[in-house]
Design a protein around this motif. Sequence first.
Motif, short mmCIF file in Angstrom:
data_model
loop_
_atom_site.label_atom_id
_atom_site.label_comp_id
_atom_site.label_asym_id
_atom_site.label_seq_id
_atom_site.Cartn_x
_atom_site.Cartn_y
_atom_site.Cartn_z
N VAL A 108 -10.26 7.85 -10.42
CA VAL A 108 -10.05 6.44 -10.79
C VAL A 108 -8.78 5.91 -10.11
O VAL A 108 -8.78 4.82 -9.52
CB VAL A 108 -9.97 6.28 -12.33
N ILE A 109 -7.71 6.69 -10.18
CA ILE A 109 -6.44 6.25 -9.54
C ILE A 109 -6.65 6.07 -8.04
O ILE A 109 -6.22 5.06 -7.45
CB ILE A 109 -5.32 7.29 -9.82
N ASP A 110 -7.35 7.01 -7.41
CA ASP A 110 -7.54 6.92 -5.95
C ASP A 110 -8.47 5.77 -5.56
O ASP A 110 -8.29 5.16 -4.49
CB ASP A 110 -8.05 8.26 -5.40
N CYS A 111 -9.43 5.46 -6.40
CA CYS A 111 -10.30 4.30 -6.12
C CYS A 111 -9.50 3.00 -6.18
O CYS A 111 -9.69 2.11 -5.34
CB CYS A 111 -11.47 4.24 -7.11
N VAL A 112 -8.62 2.89 -7.18
CA VAL A 112 -7.81 1.67 -7.30
C VAL A 112 -6.87 1.54 -6.10
O VAL A 112 -6.71 0.45 -5.54
CB VAL A 112 -7.05 1.66 -8.64
N LEU A 113 -6.30 2.66 -5.68
CA LEU A 113 -5.43 2.64 -4.49
C LEU A 113 -6.24 2.27 -3.24
O LEU A 113 -5.79 1.48 -2.41
CB LEU A 113 -4.78 4.01 -4.28
N GLY A 114 -7.43 2.84 -3.12
CA GLY A 114 -8.27 2.58 -1.94
C GLY A 114 -8.74 1.14 -1.88
O GLY A 114 -8.88 0.57 -0.80
N ALA A 115 -8.98 0.55 -3.04
CA ALA A 115 -9.48 -0.83 -3.07
C ALA A 115 -8.39 -1.82 -2.66
O ALA A 115 -8.68 -2.82 -2.00
CB ALA A 115 -9.98 -1.16 -4.48
N ASP A 152 0.83 -1.21 0.00
CA ASP A 152 0.00 0.00 0.00
C ASP A 152 0.87 1.26 0.00
O ASP A 152 0.61 2.21 -0.75
CB ASP A 152 -0.92 -0.03 1.23
N ALA A 153 1.89 1.28 0.83
CA ALA A 153 2.77 2.45 0.89
C ALA A 153 3.51 2.64 -0.44
O ALA A 153 3.63 3.77 -0.93
CB ALA A 153 3.77 2.29 2.04
N ALA A 154 3.96 1.54 -1.02
CA ALA A 154 4.68 1.63 -2.30
C ALA A 154 3.74 2.12 -3.41
O ALA A 154 4.13 2.94 -4.25
CB ALA A 154 5.27 0.26 -2.67
N ALA A 155 2.48 1.63 -3.39
CA ALA A 155 1.50 2.04 -4.41
C ALA A 155 1.17 3.53 -4.26
O ALA A 155 1.09 4.26 -5.26
CB ALA A 155 0.24 1.19 -4.31
N LYS A 156 1.00 3.98 -3.03
CA LYS A 156 0.68 5.41 -2.81
C LYS A 156 1.85 6.30 -3.24
O LYS A 156 1.65 7.41 -3.71
CB LYS A 156 0.30 5.65 -1.36
N ALA A 157 3.07 5.76 -3.11
CA ALA A 157 4.24 6.53 -3.54
C ALA A 157 4.28 6.66 -5.06
O ALA A 157 4.95 7.55 -5.59
CB ALA A 157 5.51 5.85 -3.03
N LYS A 158 3.56 5.76 -5.77
CA LYS A 158 3.55 5.81 -7.24
C LYS A 158 2.36 6.61 -7.77
O LYS A 158 2.19 6.74 -8.99
CB LYS A 158 3.52 4.39 -7.80
N ARG A 159 1.52 7.13 -6.86
CA ARG A 159 0.31 7.85 -7.26
C ARG A 159 0.67 9.04 -8.17
O ARG A 159 0.06 9.25 -9.22
CB ARG A 159 -0.44 8.33 -6.03
N VAL A 162 -3.24 2.67 -14.28
CA VAL A 162 -3.51 1.93 -13.04
C VAL A 162 -2.50 0.80 -12.84
O VAL A 162 -2.19 0.43 -11.71
CB VAL A 162 -4.96 1.36 -12.96
N ASN A 163 -1.94 0.31 -13.94
CA ASN A 163 -0.96 -0.77 -13.80
C ASN A 163 0.46 -0.26 -13.53
O ASN A 163 1.40 -1.04 -13.45
CB ASN A 163 -1.00 -1.70 -15.02
N LEU A 164 0.58 1.06 -13.32
CA LEU A 164 1.84 1.61 -12.81
C LEU A 164 1.90 1.58 -11.29
O LEU A 164 2.94 1.83 -10.69
CB LEU A 164 2.00 3.08 -13.26
N LEU A 165 0.75 1.29 -10.65
CA LEU A 165 0.66 1.48 -9.19
C LEU A 165 1.30 0.35 -8.39
O LEU A 165 1.70 0.56 -7.24
CB LEU A 165 -0.81 1.63 -8.76
N GLY A 166 1.35 -0.86 -8.95
CA GLY A 166 2.01 -1.96 -8.25
C GLY A 166 1.17 -2.63 -7.17
O GLY A 166 1.72 -3.34 -6.33
N VAL A 167 -0.15 -2.42 -7.18
CA VAL A 167 -1.02 -3.10 -6.20
C VAL A 167 -0.92 -4.62 -6.41
O VAL A 167 -0.75 -5.38 -5.46
CB VAL A 167 -2.49 -2.63 -6.34
N GLY A 168 -1.03 -5.02 -7.67
CA GLY A 168 -0.79 -6.42 -8.02
C GLY A 168 -1.95 -7.35 -7.70
O GLY A 168 -2.90 -6.97 -7.02
#
Lengths: 209, 291
Positions: B173-180, A185-192, B233-239
């Motif tokens: 959209v980016i924030d929803c993907v991060l939040g999910a 989560d922290a890594a993903a937020k850093a890529k926001r 969205v696939n730059l975010l690394g949620v995976g």
Amino acid sequence: MAHHEFTMPVTEAQVRALVVDDTVTLNGTLFGIRDATQIALFDRGRATRFDLNGHAVIHTAPNVKKVAPAPAHPTGYAPVCVGTTTSARMERFTRPLMAQCGVRVVIGKGGLGADSAAAFRELGGVYLAIIGGAAALETTWIEAIEDVDLDDLNPESLWQFRVRNFGPLRVAMDSRGGNLYATVDAAAKAKRAAALAALGVGSGSPPRF
Amino acid sequence: MRIAPERIEDAAKELYVRALKDLPPDIKRGFATLAARETGATAKAVLGTMIENIAVAERTGNLLCQDTGIPIYNVTIGREAEVDGVALKAAIRRGCERATREYPLRSSIVHPLTRRNEHTSCGIGVPVIHVDFSDAYAGLKIEMIPKGSGSENNSWLRMAIPAEGIDAIRTFVIDCVLGAGGKTCPPTIVGVGVGGTADLCVHLAKVAATRSLGSRCADPDGAELEARLSAAVNLLGVGPQGLGGDATAFAVHVELAATHITMNPVAVNMQCHSARRASALLTADGVEYGY
């Protein structure tokens, strides 16, 4: 990244030996538990006759079939499809599960929050990530539904499964502060900011969309 | 041609079970694409387990996922199909109930206040039934979607304003993907509704989330937006499963409707990796099942 074979129940020392990215395979007893089960236990004061001390619970509400009771199906239920639900909804129940019932292992998908992480540290517990949506595979690891309690809540009853080679499951939150979800989560937020920049946010110029 | 309610009931029953067992080919191709380009070791293993699960479901004839979802039936009535609309809705409800009792499936549907489960997968307003008309089909088409709750619980609407522009849509959209995070069972199809009224915007997000992979927004500007969002969205690394990796989403889909001069609404609804759907085309000749 060690692999561990657990025959349930386990001791605090066994659980405290686990670290994030280790894998675990379970054998023996596994309890299925869900939203309504835990609302009944911890908000409405209902009790279970099961002893969860040292055991693992999985966030589930299975598809089952009623069958004639037999040695293979002592409760008259056969598993049809047993999978895993999103754990985050049940965040506030981790601590009472551990403190009041002695649960040591929580299995789920999507991870748990800060209070669960603290409970794992303080009381000696662990969260094992299973692959959500992979229920057909998970069902092949279930040998039988051995017992059921609070069955008026069906399908959110308290299920007692007998499992064989259940896993491998990934240690995603350990008792030492390791938390794979918090790290990701922290890594993903850093890529926001980079993702928004790729979309041209704030540039006020093309690309338009 | 007149379509008898009994045929609709049988199709509604059959579609629920088919949808739960048989993942559409476009989603399977989506898995292959994501697995081929995944660089994370954990993510590769997670995607491998998901792909193995599809094979196990096919081999054992079992359901893909334990979540039988909220049953949604999208009915499209072609020009030549004649049907008693009231009987159609009752027939779908009976078919849904029969699938649940006869298979048997877990009924995931409860009264929203009493939480009582009738063990029929039916309740007030459920199954969700949408009826539309089209000249694309000679008969009557029924699409069935068992919408999983892990992804449905991550649904959002934002009534942005015109001064916030398209940046409001992109950022949302980016924030929803991060939040999910991992709660939606990624990799997901991220459905985005843009425009309309509040309720239409949310509906469009659901239409977008349940569209087949590879389909494009009919509006060219919407298609450009969804392509750019898919990459972002696939730059975010949620995976996969939120455990880290490249494969956060199969795609972002956008659906548009015109909106008011004062409004800039955006909604997000997600579909989990078990992106299940099935369809039936009922004609004078019989029934043809597909996806």
